[in-house]
Scaffold this motif. Structure first.
Motif, short mmCIF file in Angstrom:
data_model
loop_
_atom_site.label_atom_id
_atom_site.label_comp_id
_atom_site.label_asym_id
_atom_site.label_seq_id
_atom_site.Cartn_x
_atom_site.Cartn_y
_atom_site.Cartn_z
N THR A 256 -3.22 3.07 -2.82
CA THR A 256 -3.22 1.66 -2.41
C THR A 256 -4.20 1.46 -1.27
O THR A 256 -4.12 2.13 -0.24
CB THR A 256 -1.82 1.21 -1.96
N MET B 142 -3.91 -6.09 -0.31
CA MET B 142 -3.75 -4.75 -0.88
C MET B 142 -4.22 -4.73 -2.32
O MET B 142 -4.15 -5.74 -3.03
CB MET B 142 -2.29 -4.29 -0.79
N LYS B 143 -4.71 -3.55 -2.74
CA LYS B 143 -5.16 -3.39 -4.11
C LYS B 143 -4.96 -1.94 -4.53
O LYS B 143 -5.23 -1.02 -3.76
CB LYS B 143 -6.65 -3.76 -4.23
N ARG B 144 -4.47 -1.77 -5.78
CA ARG B 144 -4.23 -0.42 -6.30
C ARG B 144 -5.50 0.10 -6.97
O ARG B 144 -6.18 -0.62 -7.72
CB ARG B 144 -3.11 -0.46 -7.32
#
Length: 413
Positions: A166, A183-185
Motif C-alpha cells: 500500500t 492510498m493506492k494498492r
C-alpha cells in the motif's frame, strides 16, 4: 662525474654484515617502514578511487545528470524531448513523475521515493535495467499498478514479488467519513539491487500510473537528461533549458549528490596527505641509520681519504647506500600495494563472511562493499614521492661523512 668505485663501495656497505647489529636492525626497520608506508598509501588511494568510480557508475547511473522540470507540470514532454535530444553531448531523454510517500506491507511501513518511469525510455538515462534481480522492467505496464522495489526496501517491509503493498501519499482526501490520506494498492512485480543506498528508499512504477496517483492528467513532472560528460551537466542543462519556449525549472546531480562526490574527492586528498607523512617518517629513518653507519665507518672513511678519495666520493658512497634502502623499500611497497589493491575487495568480503561482520552498512554508506580501483598514475606518484624523500634523507648524513678529517678519525685507531 663521480667515480664508479664510490658507488661500488656504497653497494658493498649495503650488502655487508655490520659489526653493530643495532645498526642493521635500524636499517631493516627503515626499509620495512618505507615498504609499509608505500603499500598502505597505494591501497588507500585505490580504495578512494573505487569509491569515486562506484559513485559515478552506480549512484550517478541511477540519479539523472540533469532534469528539466515543468512549471508546475510539463504537458508537452514529447516536444521537449525532440528539442533536447539533438543538442551536443546529450545521450538520452526520458520523462518522469516523482513523489514521496510511505509503503506499508503487513504492518511494516517505510518511507519511499517513488519514481514514475516509461519502461522503454528509462534505459536511455539510467542503469536500472541492468540491475533488476527479480522480475522485469517491462512488467511496469500502464494500468497494472505494478511496482519495482529496491532490495533493501523490500527487506525492510518484508515484501516479495507478487505481494500487494500500500502506497500512502502525504495528501489528504476528504470523504463522507472524514479526511484520509491518499492510498493506492500496488503489486510488487520486481526487485532491483544497485549495491547503493538508493536500494533502501527507491521504488519504480509506470509513469501513467504515477500521473494518475498524483492527478497530473496527461502531464509529467519533467524529463531527465543524460550527458556524455556528467561534469558539464550543470552548465549544459541550463543552456538547453534557456533555448526552450515556455517556463521551465532545471536541476542537476550536483544538487542531490554533489556533496557526497566532493566529500569523496576531499577525503582522497586528505588521506593521501596524511599517509604521505607515514612515508616521510619511514624515509627519514634512513637519516638515523646513515648517521650511525657514518659513525661506525669513521676509520674506513679516513683511510679512503688518505688514499685520495674526495669529499664528493665519500658523499656518493653513503648516498648510494641510503638510496638503495629507499629503492628496495619503495619497490617492495609498490609490489605489495598493487597486489593488495587488486585483492582488498575479496579480502574484506572473506573477512565479513568468516567473522560475520559488515564494515559498510548500506543504511549508512551509499554502497555495501569495499571497492578498489588501482590507477597507474597513483602508483607512479607514490613511488616518486617515496624515492624523492628517501634521496633527500641521505644528503645530511652523506655530507657529514664527507666532512670527516682523516687525522682526527685515525688518532685513536
Amino acid at each position: 662525474m663521480v667515480k664508479s668505485w664510490a658507488s661500488w663501495i656504497g653497494l658493498r656497505y649495503t650488502r655487508a654484515k655490520r659489526r653493530n647489529h643495532f645498526i642493521s636492525f635500524i636499517s631493516a626497520v627503515s626499509m620495512l617502514g618505507l615498504t609499509l608506508g608505500v603499500m598502505v598509501l597505494i591501497t588507500v588511494l585505490s580504495v578512494m578511487n573505487g569509491f569515486d568510480r562506484e559513485m559515478r557508475e552506480r549512484v550517478l547511473g541511477m540519479v539523472p545528470h540533469g532534469e528539466i522540470l515543468g512549471y508546475p507540470v510539463m504537458q508537452n514532454w514529447r516536444d521537449v524531448e525532440k528539442a533536447v535530444i539533438g543538442k551536443p553531448g546529450v545521450l538520452g531523454v526520458a520523462p518522469f513523475v516523482q513523489a514521496e510517500g510511505m509503503l506499508n506491507f503487513e504492518g511494516r511501513t517505510n518511507g519511499v521515493f517513488l519514481q514514475g518511469i516509461m519502461p522503454e525510455q528509462e534505459p536511455k538515462v539510467s542503469i536500472i535495467k541492468d540491475h533488476i534481480i527479480q522480475g522485469s522492467l517491462d512488467a511496469l505496464q500502464p494500468g497494472s499498478y505494478g511496482i519495482i522495489l529496491g532490495d533493501l526496501l523490500a527487506q525492510f517491509i518484508g515484501a516479495r514479488v507478487g505481494d500487494k503493498v500500500t502506497l500512502i501519499l502525504p495528501e489528504a482526501t476528504a470523504t463522507m467519513g472524514g479526511v484520509f490520506p491518499r492510498m493506492k494498492r500496488f503489486e510488487v512485480v520486481g526487485i532491483f539491487s544497485t549495491g547503493a543506498q538508493l536500494d533502501a528508499n527507491l521504488a519504480l512504477i509506470n509513469i501513467e500510473d504515477a500521473a494518475k496517483v498524483k492527478k497530473l492528467g496527461e502531464g509529467v513532472d519533467g524529463v531527465r537528461v543524460k550527458f556524455d560528460d556528467l561534469f558539464t551537466a550543470p552548465q549544459r542543462i541550463r543552456e538547453i533549458a534557456s533555448t526552450l519556449p515556455g517556463m521551465y525549472r532545471v536541476s542537476d546531480w550536483t544538487r542531490t549528490q554533489g556533496n557526497l562526490f566532493q566529500a569523496i574527492k576531499m577525503e582522497k586528498t586528505i588521506m593521501g596527505l596524511l599517509l604521505s607523512l607515514v612515508v616521510a617518517v619511514a624515509a627519514f629513518n634512513i637519516v638515523s641509520t646513515l648517521v650511525m653507519v657514518v659513525t661506525d665507518k669513521t676509520a674506513d672513511i679516513a683511510i679512503l681519504r688518505t688514499l685520495g678519495a674526495t669529499p664528493g666520493d665519500i658523499m656518493k658512497i653513503f648516498m648510494v647506500q641510503g638510496s638503495v634502502i629507499g629503492v628496495v623499500g619503495t619497490a617492495s611497497g609498490a609490489i605489495l600495494g598493487v597486489i593488495l589493491a587488486f585483492t582488498v575487495t575479496d579480502l574484506v568480503n572473506w573477512i565479513q563472511r568468516v567473522f560475520d561482520v559488515q564494515f559498510l552498512d548500506p543504511n549508512v554508506y551509499f554502497i555495501s562493499y569495499l571497492p578498489s580501483d588501482p590507477q597507474l598514475q597513483d602508483v607512479v606518484s607514490v613511488c616518486a614521492l617515496s624515492l624523492a624523500v628517501s634521496f633527500v634523507a641521505t644528503i645530511y648524513p652523506a655530507w657529514r661523512a664527507s666532512r670527516t678529517q682523516p687525522a682526527e678519525a685515525l688518532r685513536y685507531e
